[in-house]
Design an enzyme around this catalytic site. Structure first.
Site, mmCIF file in Angstrom:
data_model
loop_
_atom_site.group_PDB
_atom_site.id
_atom_site.type_symbol
_atom_site.label_atom_id
_atom_site.label_comp_id
_atom_site.label_asym_id
_atom_site.label_seq_id
_atom_site.Cartn_x
_atom_site.Cartn_y
_atom_site.Cartn_z
ATOM 1 N N HIS A 154 0.822 -1.216 0.000
ATOM 2 C CA HIS A 154 0.000 0.000 0.000
ATOM 3 C C HIS A 154 0.857 1.269 0.000
ATOM 4 C CE1 HIS A 154 -3.575 -2.348 0.340
ATOM 5 N NE2 HIS A 154 -3.258 -2.843 1.521
ATOM 6 N N ASP A 191 -2.635 -10.490 -2.769
ATOM 7 C CA ASP A 191 -3.175 -10.066 -1.480
ATOM 8 C C ASP A 191 -4.657 -9.732 -1.680
ATOM 9 O OD1 ASP A 191 -1.947 -8.754 1.307
ATOM 10 O OD2 ASP A 191 -3.786 -7.768 0.617
ATOM 11 N N HIS A 230 -6.262 -7.257 -0.514
ATOM 12 C CA HIS A 230 -6.461 -5.823 -0.696
ATOM 13 C C HIS A 230 -5.821 -5.383 -2.006
ATOM 14 C CE1 HIS A 230 -6.569 -6.526 3.693
ATOM 15 N NE2 HIS A 230 -7.584 -5.663 3.644
ATOM 16 N N ASP A 258 -4.351 -12.883 2.837
ATOM 17 C CA ASP A 258 -5.595 -12.521 3.513
ATOM 18 C C ASP A 258 -6.847 -12.835 2.692
ATOM 19 O OD1 ASP A 258 -4.628 -10.589 1.847
ATOM 20 O OD2 ASP A 258 -4.629 -8.969 3.309
HETATM 21 ZN ZN LIG Z 1 -4.003 -7.298 2.448
HETATM 22 ZN ZN LIG Z 2 -3.986 -7.654 -4.756
#
Ligand SMILES: [Zn+2]
Ligand SMILES: [Zn+2]
Ligand SMILES: [Zn+2]
Lengths: 560, 438
Positions: free
Chosen positions: B112, B151, B153, B240
């Protein structure tokens, strides 16, 4: 007085040490097919000098279990394992009697799959009918929860000669290592116990009934013979440890150092940090199988006095093979000893045979014999130097798991190189050129390894694992499993691990002052579920480091 | 005994003495059970698998990939430099052919973290994959790289860093941004004007299980990688998406992760998120390790795994099939750059970014010069609730002479003008990384 006997591959060395130094020593050829005969003979020669009553403690380093494993003469073992999720346990199969049962324990010690006891019963019946008398029961994460191993032990009660349970050997993780360790322990059980009976009988017959008998382990420590009867696997590969403990006894090593033991076929390297030998992180491997048996951290390269010299136009290389003795002693090909011979560094056997041998390989490749000899010696020294450098680098590059250790972790920086073994003196000047550290050749001591065995102290280690969220505490190698309160702390855990270790040592008769206990691992992780602190995951490892009896060290110390 | 078919190096660094806060998902305990599982399984005893120690990334390593305001020290801690250094160690091992593949099992994560860094977003300060990849390019020359972010996110930081880089294919699979942080990663986010189609987003609906992930891999990710022909494949291996993860809503399993890993065949995997530290990480990481090493992983599963219980609905399956078809088409034939204006030969985007972990808001203008000869110099004007207006200028790898000149001109003019508090220059051509405080 303390007696040490090191039964090696070629020689059996014995020594008796009193408060004022070495009282008696003996060097006999080893009778490979009857190790007991070698021990009896060594004991008899010691008793002849000092009288049998003089021996108060006897420590043996033998190749009995090592030979049985390597030569495949050990007993067949019925191995019952349960693995649960993960690597297929078939990967760790040993022998013809190996069965994987349904059953699972997870990393926190929770039983996540019931053990299939019905299947276990059927397998045990079949193996019993096939004549299997030795068993091992090993489950994944049994160090966190030994219940499934204990259930298998209960099934086997009264139906076999021995059962080795995985968690009894160590609290360290490693399912495959645990399987190998338990299996090998049962495999050598019968032969080892028969040997112990015979040793005790012989000692009594020689009038040494009053002496306590101990066995040397690969980590340079001892254990009482009585304890070793249930843990015979702990007696494997003790030979190198005897030599290393010998040099600790004879020399005063206080700083970071390298020990080189240059033998006939290999050079063995050991590393000392602040005067104490380093221990293998996980455990030693035997017959290609890694185990949980603690051992000194050593490394071996194929460079020794009898290592063959290979010559080509491009390179002159010593080892790693040994094709026989040096040509000076009637061997088939030139070796390092022959090279040292023609450079007049040593005088072994017939130097003319050395010269003829090296002349032949030199001429064939367009070299002078002296050129070849010089290059070979240099090659041997360089191999040793670069192996030592790689070993130290590897030690200093070991993985660490905290920022603190990564930034502040202690580095091993050797300041001295101790060289022992046949060609030690001959190579010392060249080694001094190759190493920036001071090279020391201790005054030759023919039975240093037996001295090491005689003076070695007991060692032991315990790992404590407490999970206050699930309220469970285990110290696997002591067979301790108990409930634990949720306010159990890291300090309490450290105290309990040390106390348990001290009690155990007292119970086997080790003197407390001789055995300082140190904590080598101590951590406590807050366990969080959701946003809530639910407990602590505490891990402690305590050990008694290998060392020699302080009271006797003075008697054998030399200036090194 | 087991022997790895693909020699694998694992850089394992659990940072047992570092946490964002005592009960934060990024805490000391996060990789504890993973380490227990790997050690109990004897992973490090397998011939061909080696465990390595991370090195420390330097400030220059960070400045090669990021604009850090006010400076590197203010936005990183040692733990971030170790995490990035762990990724670097993993990559170096592969490029030096000491191992076929490598897995940086390190924390804290980084995906991120965007090009400009004012603090921590989504538990990330610096983008460890980007620091690693730019280090690789610095050491080994230009490389075409594919980064596949698995991931849960959206890998918004990595997307931002490579938005204008046509030599980096960034593909993110993630839970639909309408239902999860950071709320971005939609199919029409396809890259800047000079790198259209090298950013690809595959948002998946909540409840997606193994079938859906593997479908997206097979139908979108692998074909695009085949088109792109990368020199190196990097996996941002977040975990995740697992059915037991406490902060997401997907239904992926350890078996699924292992199969995805096998399909992708990444050279380097870098751990990202994953916060089901007891129920998922030990098994997912074991599956990943075995899969990367080319070993049998068929016995790896969660103790409580019941495929039928977590399997995605038929509706989800149908939706994923439709979405994937559209995405592949868009990525292969992008319809032109998205939001942004052309101002005097510069393509300009305005962004407002929120740093949830540090509670900072950033206002940023990114402008890329539309050059006919190269990717074009990029400049960032940025201010945040923590730091006044700053300027970042980058002459990217392969920048033409004119663009390099332009980068220096902007950087020097910015110093003279005096309206910026901090200035940073990245010159990848001359390997010059400069900072200035006004
Ligand atoms: Zn994540
Ligand atoms: Zn991703
Ligand atoms: Zn240009």
């Amino acid at each position: 007085m303390l007696c040490g006997i090191d039964v090696g591959g070629t020689h059996t060395d014995a020594v008796l040490i009193g408060p004022d130094g070495v009282v008696a020593c003996a060097k006999l050829p080893t009778n490979h097919d009857d190790l007991l005969a070698s021990i009896r003979e060594a004991l008899a020669s010691i008793a002849a000098v000092a009288g049998p009553a003089a021996v108060t403690r006897l420590t043996l380093s033998t190749t009995l279990t090592t030979n049985a494993i390597i030569e495949g003469t050990a007993d067949p073992v019925g191995v019952l394992v349960s693995g649960g999720p993960g690597i297929d346990p078939a990967a760790y199969a040993m022998g013809a009697y190996y069965h994987v049962l349904a059953g699972a324990i997870d990393h926190r010690g929770r039983q996540t799959g019931a053990l299939d006891l019905d299947a276990a019963r059927a397998v045990i019946n079949a193996w019993e009918a096939a004549g299997v008398r030795a068993f091992a029961a090993v489950t994944k994460f049994s160090t966190r929860c030994p219940d499934q191993e204990l259930a298998l032990e209960a099934l086997l009660a009264g139906r076999c000669d021995c059962v080795s349970l995985g968690h009894a050997f160590s609290g360290r993780l490693g399912f495959g290592r645990r399987i190998a360790t338990a299996c090998l322990n049962s495999a050598v059980w019968r032969v080892y116990n028969r040997f112990c009976d015979a040793v005790e009988r012989s000692a009594a017959e020689l009038g040494m009934a009053g002496a306590s008998i101990n066995v040397l382990k690969a980590d340079g420590g001892t254990m009482p013979l009585s304890v070793s009867r249930t843990l015979p696997v702990q007696s494997i590969l003790s030979g190198p440890a005897a030599s290393v403990m010998g040099i600790i006894a004879v020399c005063d090593i206080a700083e970071d150092s390298i020990i080189l033991d240059i033998g006939g076929t290999t050079t063995d390297i050991a590393v000392f940090a602040a005067g104490a030998p380093l221990i293998e992180n996980e455990g030693i491997a035997i017959a290609g199988r890694p185990t949980l048996v603690r051992a000194l951290r050593t490394r071996s390269i194929g460079v020794g006095g009898d290592s063959a010299i290979t010559v080509s136009r491009e390179a002159i290389q010593v080892g790693p093979r040994r094709l026989g003795p040096p040509m000076a002693l009637g061997g088939p090909v030139p070796t390092l000893v022959d090279a040292l011979n023609i450079q007049n560094v040593i005088a072994v056997g017939d130097p003319r045979a050395s010269y003829q041998g090296i002349l032949a390989v030199a001429t064939a490749n367009g070299f002078e014999p002296e050129e070849v000899a010089e290059a070979a010696i240099l090659n041997a020294v360089n191999q040793i130097r670069s192996e030592v450098a790689a070993f130290v680098r590897e030690i200093n590059d070991r993985p660490v798991y905290t920022i603190f250790e990564l930034l502040e972790g202690r580095q091993v920086r050797p300041t001295r190189v101790y060289v022992m073994g046949g060609p030690a003196l001959a190579l010392s000047a060249l080694l001094q050129d190759a190493f920036t550290q001071e090279v020391v050749v201790p005054e030759s001591f023919a039975v240093a390894n037996a001295i090491g065995a005689a003076l070695a102290r007991p060692t032991f280690s315990v790992e404590l694992f407490a999970d206050t969220a699930s309220g469970r505490l285990t110290i696997p190698s002591l067979g301790i499993t108990r409930q634990v309160a949720d306010n159990y702390s890291q300090a309490a855990a450290e105290g309990e691990a040390a106390t348990s270790l001290r009690h155990y040592l007292a119970s086997i008769g080790a003197e407390a002052e001789d055995a300082p206990i140190e904590t080598v691992e101590l951590s406590s992780f807050p366990m969080v579920e959701g946003q809530t602190l639910v407990g602590h995951n505490i891990r402690v490892a305590c050990q008694v480091r290998p060392g020699v009896s302080a009271a006797y060290k003075q008697a054998v110390s030399k200036s090194c | 005994m087991l022997k790895a078919r693909h020699p694998l190096a694992i850089v394992f660094f659990p940072a047992y003495d570092w946490a964002i806060s005592p009960t934060h998902p990024e805490r000391q305990e996060r990789l504890l059970y993973t380490q227990d599982q790997l050690r109990e399984e004897g992973v490090f005893d397998i011939a061909g698998i080696t465990e390595l120690k991370p090195e420390l990334a330097t400030a220059t390593d960070v400045l090669r990939a990021h604009f850090c305001f006010p400076d590197v020290a203010a936005v990183t801690t040692t733990s971030h430099l170790i995490s990035a250094g762990g990724a670097i160690r993993a990559a170096r091992t592969v490029l030096d052919k000491e191992a076929k593949r490598a897995f940086a099992l390190v924390r804290p994560p980084g995906h991120h973290a965007m090009k400009v860094v004012h603090g921590a977003r989504g538990f990330c300060n610096i983008n460890i994959e980007a620091v690693m990849l730019e280090w690789l390019r610095d050491q080994y020359g230009p490389l075409r790289a594919a980064i596949v972010d698995t991931d849960c996110h959206h890998g918004d930081g990595t997307q931002d860093i490579y938005w204008n880089d046509p030599d980096t294919l960034f593909i993110s699979l993630h839970q639909d941004g309408r239902t999860l942080y950071p709320g971005t990663g939609f199919p029409l986010e396809l890259g800047g004007p000079k790198a259209l189609g090298t950013t690809v987003n595959v948002p998946l609906p909540p409840g997606t299980s193994d079938e859906g992930f593997l479908f997206a891999m097979r139908e979108v990710v692998m074909p695009l990688i085949e088109d792109f022909k990368p020199d190196i494949i990097i996996n941002s291996a977040g975990q995740d998406n697992h059915f037991s993860d406490p902060i997401t809503d997907m239904a992926f399993s350890a078996q699924g992760y292992a199969r995805l890993t096998e399909m992708l065949g990444a050279d380097i995997a870098v751990l990202e998120g994953g916060y089901s530290i007891q129920g998922a990480l030990p098994y997912v990481n074991l599956g990943l390790v075995l899969s990367m090493a080319g070993l049998d992983y068929s016995h790896v599963r969660e103790p409580d795994f019941d495929a039928a219980k977590v399997r995605q609905s038929a509706k989800v399956t149908g939706y994923i099939e439709d979405v994937c078809r559209d995405i592949l088409k868009e990525a292969r034939h992008p319809r032109g750059p998205g939001k942004g204006d052309v101002v005097a030969g510069w393509f300009t985007r305005r962004k407002t970014l929120y740093y949830d972990t540090d509670a900072i808001t950033e206002y940023q203008t990114e402008a890329v010069r539309l050059c006919d000869h190269c990717r074009g110099v990029v400049k960032y004007e940025t201010e945040s609730t923590r730091t006044p207006l700053c300027l970042g200028v980058e002459a990217p790898i392969g920048a033409c002479e004119k663009c390099v000149e332009e980068a220096y001109r902007i950087y020097e003019a910015g110093q003279i003008k005096g309206e910026y508090r901090h200035l940073q220059l990245i010159d990848r051509v001359g390997k010059n990384y400069a900072t200035y405080t006004g």
